[in-house]
Every structure is written in structure tokens, then in C-alpha cells.
Design an enzyme around this catalytic site. Sequence first.
Site, PDB file in Angstrom:
ATOM      1  N   LEU A  74     -37.262 -44.605  62.996  1.00  0.00           N
ATOM      2  CA  LEU A  74     -36.417 -45.387  62.113  1.00  0.00           C
ATOM      3  C   LEU A  74     -34.999 -44.835  62.180  1.00  0.00           C
ATOM      4  O   LEU A  74     -34.800 -43.631  62.368  1.00  0.00           O
ATOM      5  CB  LEU A  74     -36.911 -45.310  60.661  1.00  0.00           C
ATOM      6  CG  LEU A  74     -38.299 -45.881  60.348  1.00  0.00           C
ATOM      7  CD1 LEU A  74     -38.661 -45.591  58.895  1.00  0.00           C
ATOM      8  CD2 LEU A  74     -38.350 -47.378  60.617  1.00  0.00           C
ATOM      9  N   ASP A  75     -34.001 -45.702  61.998  1.00  0.00           N
ATOM     10  CA  ASP A  75     -32.622 -45.253  61.945  1.00  0.00           C
ATOM     11  C   ASP A  75     -32.431 -44.268  60.801  1.00  0.00           C
ATOM     12  O   ASP A  75     -33.187 -44.270  59.822  1.00  0.00           O
ATOM     13  CB  ASP A  75     -31.679 -46.437  61.719  1.00  0.00           C
ATOM     14  CG  ASP A  75     -31.609 -47.363  62.919  1.00  0.00           C
ATOM     15  OD1 ASP A  75     -32.023 -46.954  64.013  1.00  0.00           O
ATOM     16  OD2 ASP A  75     -31.133 -48.508  62.751  1.00  0.00           O
ATOM     17  N   LYS A  76     -31.384 -43.468  60.890  1.00  0.00           N
ATOM     18  CA  LYS A  76     -31.100 -42.467  59.866  1.00  0.00           C
ATOM     19  C   LYS A  76     -30.989 -43.091  58.483  1.00  0.00           C
ATOM     20  O   LYS A  76     -31.512 -42.556  57.496  1.00  0.00           O
ATOM     21  CB  LYS A  76     -29.811 -41.712  60.210  1.00  0.00           C
ATOM     22  CG  LYS A  76     -29.450 -40.613  59.222  1.00  0.00           C
ATOM     23  CD  LYS A  76     -28.204 -39.867  59.684  1.00  0.00           C
ATOM     24  CE  LYS A  76     -27.854 -38.755  58.700  1.00  0.00           C
ATOM     25  NZ  LYS A  76     -26.666 -37.971  59.156  1.00  0.00           N
TER      26      LYS A  76
END
Length: 247
Positions: A74-76
Site C-alpha cells: 500500500l502507498d505510504k
Amino acid sequence: MSTFSVDKLVGYSIFSLFIRDEARLLKVLFRSDDYWVIDKPAGMSFHAESETLGVMQSLAVAYPDQRFFPVHRLDKMTSGLLIVACRSDVAAVFGKMFERHELEKRYLALSLKKPKKKQGTVIGGMVPSRRGQWKLTKENENVAITQFFSLSFQTHRLFFVRPLTGKTHQIRVALKSVGSPILGDLRYAGEAADRGYLHAYTLQFDWYGEVRRYVCLPRSGAFFSAELMDFVTTQLDESLLKWPSRK
């Protein structure tokens, strides 16, 4: 013989406590001999950044006797459901499942702007752009397919998102393309907020003949309020939603 000074020892102890506190931010929702499902907090990267632990490093610190293998990421800024495998052969099985698009994923997102259409499918090729961004093209390479429904909630637009592919920044780019950048997503023209309002909400797949489904509401964010969560659980009945066919 080398020795630690008191200052070095104190510094080491503080750092050890810091990384263990970072690791505790991860919440384990399910565990088995094959895989674990965790709730990743917003603001944590998948891989380590300078002195900040990433997801995999945090798991290694918190559970030193357990091996973990990445399955997806997942993105930050994105919080929510994330699978990690406990063995390399299980990671390979999940890899094939992701390649064949056999996992059903749903995301929640918030925006302050009304979309060009209330629901639909965004399809386009994904190519790198400037400043770490991605953009949609009309080409048929690296194609991203994203479906969504949107609903009004107080002063926001709530998006219920179904990504049919797993491209980098896919949902963020798709919602910007319909005129509704995600709240807190400064990279894609979203308004400033205490976090990026994108959350991996549900995950479902078939595991050797058994349907596995996991649900996780957001744990942080001023605008992911208790009232909004009540709205999600009472009004977002997927059995009443008709997604377009995958074909």
C-alpha cells in the site's frame, strides 16, 4: 575490547524503544501458518525510510521468531488491509492470484470535490509523470482499471472503490481524473489534511476452496469520523450495488 559509553547505551536503548513503538502501530487482524492480515497505519511506508521503519521491518522487530514475505503493498498515505505471507511458497501462490486478479479489494476515499460522474469505470494506461506522479494515457500499456461509486456525506464525497488492477497510485490518479482528488493527497492536488484519506477497507479471495473475507474500518483521521463509519456500515450495502462486468 570495545565498550559502550553510557551515552551510547542510553541512545541505543531509546532507539530500540522507538522502533518497537513504531512496530506496535501495525495491528494484526488475522494470523495462520500461511499468511497474516494486518492493518497498516497511514503514514507508514512499505519499506524503511532513513530512520523510520517500514512495514516489513516493523513486523520483523515485533515478531522476531516469524518470517514474512511481501505479497502486495500500500502507498505510504494509505491505511488498511495488507497481506503478508509466512512462507515463500505461499507468497508465490498469492503472486499468481494477484496476476489473475482473483482478489476482490474495496477502498474508501474522501474528497472535497464532486466528481464529474457519480459512478463509473476509469480505464487508461499508466505512465510516470513529473515529481513522482503518474498519469493516465489512452495507450494500452500498463493499463489500470478502477471502478467507483460516490455518495455525499456532510461536506465531503465518499468514494467506494473497486480496483480491478494493481498499478502504482492507481486509485489516486483515477479519482483525480474525475475531478475529485483525494483529501490530503497533496501530490495529486488534494486539499491539505491530517492524513491522506484512502483506506483499504475489504479484501476477499478463495483460499483452497474456502472464501476468506476481511473487513477493516479506518483507525485514524479526523474526517474518518464515527458518524462516517456508521454511514459506511449502514449505507454501503454491496449486495445492492451493481458493479459493471469485468469483461
